[in-house]
Design a protein around this motif. Sequence first.
Motif, PDB file in Angstrom:
ATOM      1  N   LEU A  76      -9.089 -27.274  -3.923  1.00 42.05           N
ATOM      2  CA  LEU A  76      -7.895 -28.005  -4.329  1.00 42.05           C
ATOM      3  C   LEU A  76      -7.117 -27.222  -5.383  1.00 42.05           C
ATOM      4  N   THR A  77      -7.823 -26.579  -6.294  1.00 46.68           N
ATOM      5  CA  THR A  77      -7.190 -25.744  -7.319  1.00 46.68           C
ATOM      6  C   THR A  77      -6.442 -24.580  -6.669  1.00 46.68           C
ATOM      7  N   VAL A  78      -7.062 -23.961  -5.674  1.00 47.11           N
ATOM      8  CA  VAL A  78      -6.408 -22.854  -4.960  1.00 47.11           C
ATOM      9  C   VAL A  78      -5.135 -23.348  -4.274  1.00 47.11           C
ATOM     10  N   LEU A  79      -5.200 -24.527  -3.660  1.00 46.61           N
ATOM     11  CA  LEU A  79      -4.023 -25.103  -2.997  1.00 46.61           C
ATOM     12  C   LEU A  79      -2.907 -25.394  -3.997  1.00 46.61           C
ATOM     13  N   VAL A  80      -3.256 -25.959  -5.135  1.00 44.10           N
ATOM     14  CA  VAL A  80      -2.251 -26.256  -6.169  1.00 44.10           C
ATOM     15  C   VAL A  80      -1.635 -24.959  -6.694  1.00 44.10           C
ATOM     16  N   GLN A  81      -2.448 -23.937  -6.891  1.00 39.52           N
ATOM     17  CA  GLN A  81      -1.915 -22.648  -7.351  1.00 39.52           C
ATOM     18  C   GLN A  81      -0.970 -22.056  -6.313  1.00 39.52           C
ATOM     19  N   TRP A  82      -1.328 -22.156  -5.032  1.00 42.21           N
ATOM     20  CA  TRP A  82      -0.444 -21.680  -3.962  1.00 42.21           C
ATOM     21  C   TRP A  82       0.880 -22.436  -3.995  1.00 42.21           C
ATOM     22  N   ALA A  83       0.816 -23.745  -4.153  1.00 39.98           N
ATOM     23  CA  ALA A  83       2.037 -24.562  -4.192  1.00 39.98           C
ATOM     24  C   ALA A  83       2.918 -24.158  -5.367  1.00 39.98           C
ATOM     25  N   ASP A  84       2.307 -23.914  -6.516  1.00 39.38           N
ATOM     26  CA  ASP A  84       3.070 -23.468  -7.693  1.00 39.38           C
ATOM     27  C   ASP A  84       3.738 -22.119  -7.435  1.00 39.38           C
ATOM     28  N   ARG A  85       2.990 -21.178  -6.865  1.00 34.27           N
ATOM     29  CA  ARG A  85       3.542 -19.846  -6.582  1.00 34.27           C
ATOM     30  C   ARG A  85       4.625 -19.897  -5.507  1.00 34.27           C
ATOM     31  N   SER A  86       4.481 -20.792  -4.563  1.00 29.76           N
ATOM     32  CA  SER A  86       5.369 -20.824  -3.397  1.00 29.76           C
ATOM     33  C   SER A  86       6.547 -21.773  -3.544  1.00 29.76           C
ATOM     34  N   HIS A  87       6.598 -22.514  -4.620  1.00 26.31           N
ATOM     35  CA  HIS A  87       7.638 -23.532  -4.790  1.00 26.31           C
ATOM     36  C   HIS A  87       9.045 -22.970  -4.621  1.00 26.31           C
ATOM     37  N   ALA A  88       9.342 -21.878  -5.286  1.00 23.22           N
ATOM     38  CA  ALA A  88      10.689 -21.296  -5.202  1.00 23.22           C
ATOM     39  C   ALA A  88      10.997 -20.827  -3.781  1.00 23.22           C
ATOM     40  N   ALA A  89      10.038 -20.195  -3.125  1.00 24.12           N
ATOM     41  CA  ALA A  89      10.256 -19.717  -1.751  1.00 24.12           C
ATOM     42  C   ALA A  89      10.478 -20.880  -0.794  1.00 24.12           C
ATOM     43  N   ILE A  90       9.739 -21.953  -0.983  1.00 26.20           N
ATOM     44  CA  ILE A  90       9.914 -23.141  -0.131  1.00 26.20           C
ATOM     45  C   ILE A  90      11.291 -23.757  -0.375  1.00 26.20           C
ATOM     46  N   LYS A  91      11.684 -23.832  -1.633  1.00 26.17           N
ATOM     47  CA  LYS A  91      13.000 -24.384  -1.973  1.00 26.17           C
ATOM     48  C   LYS A  91      14.102 -23.542  -1.330  1.00 26.17           C
ATOM     49  N   ASN A  92      13.973 -22.221  -1.425  1.00 24.65           N
ATOM     50  CA  ASN A  92      14.966 -21.331  -0.814  1.00 24.65           C
ATOM     51  C   ASN A  92      14.986 -21.466   0.703  1.00 24.65           C
TER      52      ASN A  92
END
Length: 101
Positions: A76-92
């Motif tokens: 779950l921690t790995v998933l949350v870290q991925w979401a944090d790192r990928s947030h800007a790319a997903i938004k774009n």
Amino acid sequence: RIGDKWSTLILVTLADGPHRFSAVQRAIPDISKRMLTQTFRDLERDGLIARTVFPTKPPSVEYCLTPLGETILEPLTVLVQWADRSHAAIKNARLAYDGTS
């Protein structure tokens, strides 16, 4: 179960240690009492959390992760870290998609 946002938030909250119902509700202010109760039941049914009732007046209830529930924290921690790192790319990506429709 893990894909549902309330379960994830509850598990992350309980990672800090046992919490009473009201403490979890304060930690996750957007969740309704009904949804919190149902999600607690679902997580308890799956063996991820344990519910302890203390014989006080009125009775107090505490929720904590079970050993099985603790095993979900690492992925779950790995998933949350991925979401944090990928947030800007997903938004774009959403902006690009919405702009071309």
